[in-house]
Design an enzyme around this catalytic site. Structure first.
Site, PDB file in Angstrom:
ATOM      1  CG  ASN A 137      -0.272  -0.307   2.550  1.00  0.00           C
ATOM      2  OD1 ASN A 137       0.745  -0.653   2.635  1.00  0.00           O
ATOM      3  ND2 ASN A 137      -0.827   0.373   3.650  1.00  0.00           N
ATOM      4  CE1 TYR A 194      13.818  -3.766   9.038  1.00  0.00           C
ATOM      5  CE2 TYR A 194      16.193  -3.203   8.773  1.00  0.00           C
ATOM      6  CZ  TYR A 194      14.787  -3.239   8.373  1.00  0.00           C
ATOM      7  OH  TYR A 194      14.567  -2.999   7.131  1.00  0.00           O
ATOM      8  CE  LYS A 213      13.616  -6.306   6.886  1.00  0.00           C
ATOM      9  NZ  LYS A 213      12.611  -6.414   5.899  1.00  0.00           N
ATOM     10  N   GLY A 273       5.452   2.929   0.215  1.00  0.00           N
ATOM     11  CA  GLY A 273       6.567   2.621   0.166  1.00  0.00           C
ATOM     12  C   GLY A 273       7.247   1.739  -0.987  1.00  0.00           C
ATOM     13  CB  ILE A 274       9.831  -0.671  -0.824  1.00  0.00           C
ATOM     14  CG1 ILE A 274      11.064   0.012  -0.811  1.00  0.00           C
ATOM     15  CG2 ILE A 274      10.563  -1.883  -1.686  1.00  0.00           C
ATOM     16  CD1 ILE A 274      12.221  -0.200   0.217  1.00  0.00           C
TER      17      ILE A 274
HETATM   18  P1  NDP Z   1       6.905   1.401   5.109  1.00  0.00           P
HETATM   19  O1  NDP Z   1       7.140   1.790   6.646  1.00  0.00           O
HETATM   20  O2  NDP Z   1       6.880   2.442   4.168  1.00  0.00           O
HETATM   21  O3  NDP Z   1       5.931   0.314   4.669  1.00  0.00           O
HETATM   22  C1  NDP Z   1       6.152  -0.908   5.484  1.00  0.00           C
HETATM   23  C2  NDP Z   1       5.016  -1.849   4.981  1.00  0.00           C
HETATM   24  O4  NDP Z   1       4.946  -2.971   5.487  1.00  0.00           O
HETATM   25  C3  NDP Z   1       3.810  -1.098   4.760  1.00  0.00           C
HETATM   26  O5  NDP Z   1       3.128  -1.563   3.724  1.00  0.00           O
HETATM   27  C4  NDP Z   1       2.931  -1.768   6.096  1.00  0.00           C
HETATM   28  O6  NDP Z   1       1.641  -2.001   6.194  1.00  0.00           O
HETATM   29  C5  NDP Z   1       3.640  -3.112   5.917  1.00  0.00           C
HETATM   30  N1  NDP Z   1       3.480  -3.910   7.264  1.00  0.00           N
HETATM   31  C6  NDP Z   1       4.231  -3.637   8.516  1.00  0.00           C
HETATM   32  N2  NDP Z   1       3.871  -4.567   9.281  1.00  0.00           N
HETATM   33  C7  NDP Z   1       2.834  -5.284   8.892  1.00  0.00           C
HETATM   34  C8  NDP Z   1       2.288  -6.573   9.235  1.00  0.00           C
HETATM   35  N3  NDP Z   1       2.254  -6.875  10.496  1.00  0.00           N
HETATM   36  N4  NDP Z   1       1.198  -7.173   8.440  1.00  0.00           N
HETATM   37  C9  NDP Z   1       1.139  -6.439   6.940  1.00  0.00           C
HETATM   38  N5  NDP Z   1       1.791  -5.435   6.600  1.00  0.00           N
HETATM   39  C10 NDP Z   1       2.585  -4.890   7.368  1.00  0.00           C
HETATM   40  O7  NDP Z   1       8.465   0.806   4.962  1.00  0.00           O
HETATM   41  P2  NDP Z   1       9.387   0.677   3.553  1.00  0.00           P
HETATM   42  O8  NDP Z   1       8.602   0.802   2.295  1.00  0.00           O
HETATM   43  O9  NDP Z   1      10.585   1.504   3.614  1.00  0.00           O
HETATM   44  O10 NDP Z   1       9.673  -0.991   3.743  1.00  0.00           O
HETATM   45  C11 NDP Z   1       9.330  -2.023   3.035  1.00  0.00           C
HETATM   46  C12 NDP Z   1      10.508  -3.051   3.182  1.00  0.00           C
HETATM   47  O11 NDP Z   1      11.634  -2.741   2.912  1.00  0.00           O
HETATM   48  C13 NDP Z   1      10.483  -3.496   4.519  1.00  0.00           C
HETATM   49  O12 NDP Z   1      10.479  -4.865   4.962  1.00  0.00           O
HETATM   50  C14 NDP Z   1      11.687  -2.899   5.131  1.00  0.00           C
HETATM   51  O13 NDP Z   1      12.040  -3.699   6.079  1.00  0.00           O
HETATM   52  C15 NDP Z   1      12.609  -2.944   3.931  1.00  0.00           C
HETATM   53  N6  NDP Z   1      13.589  -2.118   3.848  1.00  0.00           N
HETATM   54  C16 NDP Z   1      13.503  -0.594   4.056  1.00  0.00           C
HETATM   55  C17 NDP Z   1      14.663   0.251   4.065  1.00  0.00           C
HETATM   56  C18 NDP Z   1      14.122   1.578   4.145  1.00  0.00           C
HETATM   57  O14 NDP Z   1      15.225   2.489   4.063  1.00  0.00           O
HETATM   58  N7  NDP Z   1      13.074   2.317   3.790  1.00  0.00           N
HETATM   59  C19 NDP Z   1      15.729  -0.291   3.882  1.00  0.00           C
HETATM   60  C20 NDP Z   1      15.955  -1.761   3.679  1.00  0.00           C
HETATM   61  C21 NDP Z   1      14.875  -2.529   3.816  1.00  0.00           C
HETATM   62  P3  NDP Z   1       0.697  -0.713   6.694  1.00  0.00           P
HETATM   63  O15 NDP Z   1       0.823   0.459   5.837  1.00  0.00           O
HETATM   64  O16 NDP Z   1      -0.783  -1.235   6.747  1.00  0.00           O
HETATM   65  O17 NDP Z   1       1.134  -0.447   7.975  1.00  0.00           O
END
Ligand code: NDP
Length: 234
Positions: free
Chosen positions: A11, A140, A144, A13-14
């Site tokens: 929904n 974390y 990972k 971010g990445i």
């Molecule tokens: P965001 O915080 O923008 O998005 C996180 C996403 O994960 C959201 O869609 C959130 O849903 C979902 N989420 C978290 N917990 C749950 C759960 N229990 N059940 C279902 N959905 C869940 O983060 P990013 O887009 O940055 O991160 C995406 C991935 O990339 C993650 O795994 C993160 O660890 C990884 N990552 C990110 C980095 C960064 O610098 N941003 C660097 C390296 C890795 P909702 O919106 O509904 O809460």
């Protein structure tokens, strides 16, 4: 391509960038969300990946709409950053539960049909922190790094059925996840990156799109860093 794709946490971010990249290739993309639904151009399925029942329901809904999942991107993740001496067991468990066990729950649901179809792509979103560690992020980093061992084991288990399992390890990426960090801290972190900046979500999505593409048919068990060089040598 018109494959059935499921992206967890798609929904924002990445995950959203990945969903958009694959949808623009013609794939039928469903994304899971927990708090707020995705933009209306994407099929959103409510699902907390810490609940096996919700994962089962979301995968069933994705299958009903688009057919058995052919490409799974396990992206949902959280941080609960604290130095070890301040980290509670709950902080540690909650992070492992969402980031590592969440991926386990989703793969377990899609795997039977993927194995039967003898084709499929699985991509896990790990982190450069899982490769090099980071103070205040031991929970974390453990989750990972765990994804890498998990993915490589599945690469062995699924390989004979033509299913690839790979990992993308992003570095600092400009999403809500890092929005809470003070600007000064972000500047310090960028100074540790050879390319001297954060990634955009679209730059991470490009690697996922490649791993899901026919061009990546002989790549499995790989960890692709998309981190501006931050984890170089790890
Ligand atoms: P965001 O915080 O923008 O998005 C996180 C996403 O994960 C959201 O869609 C959130 O849903 C979902 N989420 C978290 N917990 C749950 C759960 N229990 N059940 C279902 N959905 C869940 O983060 P990013 O887009 O940055 O991160 C995406 C991935 O990339 C993650 O795994 C993160 O660890 C990884 N990552 C990110 C980095 C960064 O610098 N941003 C660097 C390296 C890795 P909702 O919106 O509904 O809460």
């Amino acid at each position: 391509m018109s494959r059935s794709v499921l992206v967890t946490g798609g929904n924002r971010g990445i995950g959203l960038a990945v969903a958009r990249a694959l949808a623009s290739d013609g794939d039928k993309v469903a994304v899971t969300y927990r708090s707020s639904p995705p933009p209306p151009d994407l099929v959103g399925l409510h699902c907390d990946v810490t609940s096996a029942a919700e994962v089962e329901r979301a995968v069933s809904e994705a299958e009903l709409r688009h057919g058995p999942v052919e490409v799974l991107v396990a992206n949902a993740g959280i941080t609960r950053d604290k130095l070890l001496m301040r980290m509670s067991e709950e902080d540690f468990e909650a992070t492992l539960d969402a980031n590592l066990k969440g991926a386990f729950r989703v793969v377990k649901q899609v795997a039977p049909k993927m194995l039967r179809a003898r084709t499929g792509r699985v991509v896990f979103i790990s982190s450069s922190v899982g490769l090099r560690g980071e103070q205040g992020q031991s929970n974390y980093a453990a989750s990972k790094a765990g994804l890498i061992g998990f993915a490589r084991s599945l690469a062995w288990e699924f390989g004979k059925r033509g299913i690839t399992v790979n990992v993308v390890a992003p570095g600092l990426t400009n999403t809500d996840m890092i929005a809470a960090l003070p600007e000064k801290r972000i500047a310090e972190m960028c100074a540790q990156v050879p390319l001297a900046r954060m990634a955009t979500p679209e730059e991470i999505a490009a690697a996922v799109r490649f791993l899901a593409s026919p061009e990546a048919s002989y790549i499995t068990g790989a960890v692709i860093p998309v981190d501006g060089g931050a984890a170089m040598g790890h």
